[in-house]
Design a protein around this motif. Structure first.
Motif, PDB file in Angstrom:
ATOM      1  N   THR A  52       0.868  -1.146  -0.063  1.00 19.02           N
ATOM      2  CA  THR A  52      -0.016   0.066   0.184  1.00 19.02           C
ATOM      3  C   THR A  52       0.694   1.289   0.002  1.00 19.02           C
ATOM      4  O   THR A  52       2.104   1.189  -0.080  1.00 19.02           O
ATOM      5  N   LEU A  53       0.307   2.304   0.216  1.00 19.86           N
ATOM      6  CA  LEU A  53       1.066   3.531  -0.016  1.00 19.86           C
ATOM      7  C   LEU A  53       1.722   3.847   1.226  1.00 19.86           C
ATOM      8  O   LEU A  53       2.566   4.924   1.298  1.00 19.86           O
ATOM      9  N   THR A  54       1.758   3.094   2.270  1.00 20.32           N
ATOM     10  CA  THR A  54       2.502   3.574   3.529  1.00 20.32           C
ATOM     11  C   THR A  54       3.864   2.615   3.214  1.00 20.32           C
ATOM     12  O   THR A  54       4.398   2.553   4.317  1.00 20.32           O
ATOM     13  N   VAL A  74      -1.763  -1.187  -3.725  1.00 24.45           N
ATOM     14  CA  VAL A  74      -3.333  -1.168  -3.593  1.00 24.45           C
ATOM     15  C   VAL A  74      -3.311   0.342  -3.646  1.00 24.45           C
ATOM     16  O   VAL A  74      -3.754   1.066  -2.544  1.00 24.45           O
ATOM     17  N   SER A  75      -3.032   1.296  -4.611  1.00 29.20           N
ATOM     18  CA  SER A  75      -3.076   2.539  -4.550  1.00 29.20           C
ATOM     19  C   SER A  75      -3.079   3.057  -6.081  1.00 29.20           C
ATOM     20  O   SER A  75      -2.484   2.365  -6.760  1.00 29.20           O
ATOM     21  N   VAL A  76      -3.701   4.378  -6.304  1.00 31.30           N
ATOM     22  CA  VAL A  76      -3.231   4.775  -7.533  1.00 31.30           C
ATOM     23  C   VAL A  76      -2.191   5.590  -7.822  1.00 31.30           C
ATOM     24  O   VAL A  76      -1.313   5.488  -8.794  1.00 31.30           O
ATOM     25  N   GLY A  77      -1.660   6.408  -6.549  1.00 33.00           N
ATOM     26  CA  GLY A  77      -0.337   7.055  -6.542  1.00 33.00           C
ATOM     27  C   GLY A  77       0.669   6.031  -6.214  1.00 33.00           C
ATOM     28  O   GLY A  77       0.530   5.111  -5.588  1.00 33.00           O
ATOM     29  N   VAL A  78       1.772   6.220  -6.951  1.00 30.98           N
ATOM     30  CA  VAL A  78       3.067   5.585  -6.787  1.00 30.98           C
ATOM     31  C   VAL A  78       4.331   6.212  -6.403  1.00 30.98           C
ATOM     32  O   VAL A  78       5.316   5.440  -6.786  1.00 30.98           O
ATOM     33  N   VAL A  99     -10.921   3.750 -10.081  1.00 28.04           N
ATOM     34  CA  VAL A  99     -12.002   3.356  -9.188  1.00 28.04           C
ATOM     35  C   VAL A  99     -12.065   4.288  -7.903  1.00 28.04           C
ATOM     36  O   VAL A  99     -12.905   4.084  -7.188  1.00 28.04           O
ATOM     37  N   LEU A 100     -11.225   5.403  -7.708  1.00 27.35           N
ATOM     38  CA  LEU A 100     -11.492   5.978  -6.765  1.00 27.35           C
ATOM     39  C   LEU A 100     -11.588   7.558  -6.915  1.00 27.35           C
ATOM     40  O   LEU A 100     -11.472   8.424  -6.073  1.00 27.35           O
ATOM     41  N   ALA A 101     -11.962   7.986  -8.126  1.00 23.54           N
ATOM     42  CA  ALA A 101     -11.942   9.119  -8.540  1.00 23.54           C
ATOM     43  C   ALA A 101     -13.354   9.840  -7.784  1.00 23.54           C
ATOM     44  O   ALA A 101     -13.002  10.888  -7.277  1.00 23.54           O
ATOM     45  N   ALA A 235      -4.263  15.444  -3.032  1.00 24.01           N
ATOM     46  CA  ALA A 235      -3.493  14.580  -3.823  1.00 24.01           C
ATOM     47  C   ALA A 235      -2.128  14.128  -3.126  1.00 24.01           C
ATOM     48  O   ALA A 235      -2.408  13.056  -2.617  1.00 24.01           O
ATOM     49  N   ARG A 236      -1.428  14.673  -2.807  1.00 20.73           N
ATOM     50  CA  ARG A 236      -0.026  14.410  -1.895  1.00 20.73           C
ATOM     51  C   ARG A 236       0.303  15.760  -1.259  1.00 20.73           C
ATOM     52  O   ARG A 236       0.636  16.741  -1.951  1.00 20.73           O
ATOM     53  N   GLY A 237       0.781  15.411   0.051  1.00 17.95           N
ATOM     54  CA  GLY A 237       1.471  16.334   0.646  1.00 17.95           C
ATOM     55  C   GLY A 237       2.638  17.267   0.277  1.00 17.95           C
ATOM     56  O   GLY A 237       2.637  18.364   0.186  1.00 17.95           O
ATOM     57  N   PRO A 283      -7.481  12.544   7.757  1.00 21.23           N
ATOM     58  CA  PRO A 283      -6.381  11.625   7.795  1.00 21.23           C
ATOM     59  C   PRO A 283      -6.166  10.815   6.540  1.00 21.23           C
ATOM     60  O   PRO A 283      -6.266   9.725   6.541  1.00 21.23           O
ATOM     61  N   HIS A 284      -5.955  11.558   5.416  1.00 24.93           N
ATOM     62  CA  HIS A 284      -5.677  10.837   4.103  1.00 24.93           C
ATOM     63  C   HIS A 284      -6.770   9.554   3.985  1.00 24.93           C
ATOM     64  O   HIS A 284      -6.441   8.440   4.008  1.00 24.93           O
ATOM     65  N   ILE A 285      -8.170   9.868   3.899  1.00 24.11           N
ATOM     66  CA  ILE A 285      -9.121   9.092   3.874  1.00 24.11           C
ATOM     67  C   ILE A 285     -10.025   9.672   2.372  1.00 24.11           C
ATOM     68  O   ILE A 285     -11.231   9.079   2.268  1.00 24.11           O
ATOM     69  N   GLY A 286      -9.229  10.142   1.475  1.00 21.60           N
ATOM     70  CA  GLY A 286     -10.101  10.266   0.056  1.00 21.60           C
ATOM     71  C   GLY A 286     -10.632   9.136  -0.591  1.00 21.60           C
ATOM     72  O   GLY A 286     -11.786   9.215  -0.977  1.00 21.60           O
ATOM     73  N   SER A 287      -9.889   7.967  -0.280  1.00 22.88           N
ATOM     74  CA  SER A 287     -10.456   6.898  -1.178  1.00 22.88           C
ATOM     75  C   SER A 287     -11.232   5.798  -0.361  1.00 22.88           C
ATOM     76  O   SER A 287     -11.629   4.926  -0.428  1.00 22.88           O
ATOM     77  N   ALA A 288     -11.442   6.417   1.076  1.00 15.76           N
ATOM     78  CA  ALA A 288     -11.891   5.517   2.042  1.00 15.76           C
ATOM     79  C   ALA A 288     -13.444   5.316   2.115  1.00 15.76           C
ATOM     80  O   ALA A 288     -14.072   5.601   3.020  1.00 15.76           O
ATOM     81  N   THR A 292     -15.024   1.461  -2.454  1.00 17.39           N
ATOM     82  CA  THR A 292     -14.167   1.781  -3.222  1.00 17.39           C
ATOM     83  C   THR A 292     -12.620   0.825  -2.918  1.00 17.39           C
ATOM     84  O   THR A 292     -11.902   0.596  -3.875  1.00 17.39           O
ATOM     85  N   ARG A 293     -12.614   0.645  -1.576  1.00 18.65           N
ATOM     86  CA  ARG A 293     -11.379  -0.099  -1.217  1.00 18.65           C
ATOM     87  C   ARG A 293     -11.425  -1.626  -1.809  1.00 18.65           C
ATOM     88  O   ARG A 293     -10.438  -2.223  -1.885  1.00 18.65           O
ATOM     89  N   LEU A 294     -12.589  -1.959  -2.047  1.00 18.08           N
ATOM     90  CA  LEU A 294     -12.858  -3.294  -2.415  1.00 18.08           C
ATOM     91  C   LEU A 294     -12.489  -3.258  -4.165  1.00 18.08           C
ATOM     92  O   LEU A 294     -11.800  -4.460  -4.401  1.00 18.08           O
ATOM     93  N   LYS A 295     -13.008  -2.331  -4.606  1.00 22.78           N
ATOM     94  CA  LYS A 295     -12.519  -2.126  -6.154  1.00 22.78           C
ATOM     95  C   LYS A 295     -10.963  -1.880  -6.302  1.00 22.78           C
ATOM     96  O   LYS A 295     -10.406  -2.268  -7.260  1.00 22.78           O
ATOM     97  N   MET A 296     -10.337  -1.262  -5.194  1.00 20.97           N
ATOM     98  CA  MET A 296      -9.019  -1.138  -5.379  1.00 20.97           C
ATOM     99  C   MET A 296      -8.084  -2.380  -5.015  1.00 20.97           C
ATOM    100  O   MET A 296      -7.060  -2.862  -5.870  1.00 20.97           O
ATOM    101  N   ALA A 297      -8.630  -3.101  -4.188  1.00 21.33           N
ATOM    102  CA  ALA A 297      -7.874  -4.379  -4.032  1.00 21.33           C
ATOM    103  C   ALA A 297      -8.390  -5.343  -4.846  1.00 21.33           C
ATOM    104  O   ALA A 297      -7.273  -6.169  -5.343  1.00 21.33           O
TER     105      ALA A 297
HETATM  106  C1  DGY Z   1      -4.065   6.538  -3.672  1.00 23.26           C
HETATM  107  O1  DGY Z   1      -4.667   5.495  -4.056  1.00 23.26           O
HETATM  108  O2  DGY Z   1      -3.189   6.909  -4.211  1.00 23.26           O
HETATM  109  C2  DGY Z   1      -4.731   7.334  -2.700  1.00 23.26           C
HETATM  110  O3  DGY Z   1      -4.034   8.441  -2.281  1.00 23.26           O
HETATM  111  C3  DGY Z   1      -5.501   6.356  -1.761  1.00 23.26           C
HETATM  112  O4  DGY Z   1      -6.224   7.177  -0.909  1.00 23.26           O
END
Ligand code: DGY
Length: 325
Positions: A52-54, A74-78, A99-101, A235-237, A283-288, A292-297
């Motif tokens: 994941t992104l962490t 499991v993220s769109v950002g890399v 899937v998370l727009a 987006a990102r910090g 707390p970074h919950i944009g896609s939460a 959406t989380r199932l579609k990302m998985a």
């Molecule tokens: C991503 O997938 O990059 C998002 O930041 C997750 O919320």
């Protein structure tokens, strides 16, 4: 013996079961992290990583991962991954676009409304016992900023930026955008970044974090924003200079800010931003959302299964690794 896939956070059972049809799974426990020195032999034995992104994946981490053939995030950002370090070694990287727009734009618009109409501040005001007989409704009490009829400037017109534009149209906003790709969308007026910052009542950031966008909204640019504007970042910090935002709130250049993402996450408790009443934070919950989380998985597992079958990942960030196939 099947290939081993290291999974850094437990996915829902049905996705782990799908992966387990193709590989032996090594799922990290809650206290473990991919970069733990103690994980050395498990890292070097793995053929794939589902992360994941962490999880930061950089050259140093990759050094002892000689068996690694793919990473599925499991993220769109890399931006947590050194993509070129993977590419030179022919390691495919998958992500989860498309899937998370809507979920992320919902969060951005919620922050916009909350920042404009001081919703989080009002909530704290009541809970702190400040709403009293002598501090109550009056013509000038808790004044916010109009949303309808104002101008939204969108920085980055990818899927999330476009979803934001659709929401803004429903609120009767004029929508302008600047995007590095030069993409144009009907109903959205294209501007230079300078013109967008100078004329927008609300600016919402939706570019990916890359070398070209790091610190894009820096102090010098914030100083050119329309006085009394509101800045939103989901987006990102690293794209927005946080100390410049705090200073601009203090000197009144910015009316408010709504932030879902931070340079350092979790945001340090002593961040200047947290001290400012007009900053709305989440707390970074944009896609939460659960769906959406199932579609990302699902996307992440589809990518991993393709890689395990020796096929190209359908959502691949560095497809050049397949050029030699
Ligand atoms: C991503 O997938 O990059 C998002 O930041 C997750 O919320």
């Amino acid at each position: 013996m099947p290939n081993t896939v290291l999974v850094t956070q437990p996915l829902p059972d049905q996705y782990l079961a799908r992966l387990a049809e193709h590989a032996e799974l090594d799922v990290l426990d809650a206290g473990e992290s991919l970069s733990d020195p103690a994980l050395g032999t498990r890292r070097s034995a793995c053929y794939g990583v589902v992360c994941t992104l962490t999880d930061t994946i950089d050259r140093a981490l990759l050094k002892d991962m000689n068996m690694l053939k793919f990473v599925s995030s499991v993220s769109v950002g890399v931006d947590h991954i050194d993509v070129s370090a993977l590419s030179v070694r022919g390691i495919a990287l998958g992500n989860t676009p498309g899937v998370l727009a809507d979920a992320t734009a919902d969060t951005a618009f919620a922050l916009l409304l909350s920042a404009a109409r001081r919703i989080a501040e009002g909530d704290r005001y009541i809970r702190d016992g400040k709403w009293t007989a002598s501090n109550r409704w009056s013509p000038g009490f808790f004044l916010g900023k109009d949303v309808s009829g104002s101008t939204l400037g969108i920085v980055g017109l990818g899927p999330v930026g476009q979803a934001m534009a659709r929401r803004a149209a429903g609120f009767g906003m004029t929508v302008a955008s600047w995007t590095p790709s030069g993409r144009k969308v009907p109903g959205v007026c294209s501007l230079s970044l300078e013109a967008l910052l100078a004329t927008s009542d609300f600016v919402s950031v939706h570019v990916a974090l890359a070398d070209t966008t790091r610190n894009l909204i820096n102090g010098a640019r914030i100083a050119t924003m329309k006085p009394g504007a509101v800045l939103i970042n989901t987006a990102r910090g690293g794209i927005v200079d946080e100390s410049a935002v705090a200073a601009a709130l203090d000197d009144g250049r910015l009316f408010a800010a709504g932030l879902d993402v931070f340079e350092e996450e979790p945001v340090p408790a002593d961040s200047l931003l947290l001290k400012h009443p007009r900053v709305v934070v989440v707390p970074h919950i944009g896609s939460a959302t659960a769906s959406t989380r199932l579609k990302m998985a699902d996307r992440a597992v589809v990518n991993a299964v393709a890689a395990l079958r020796g096929e190209p990942m359908p959502y691949c960030v560095n497809p050049e690794v397949y050029a030699a196939l």
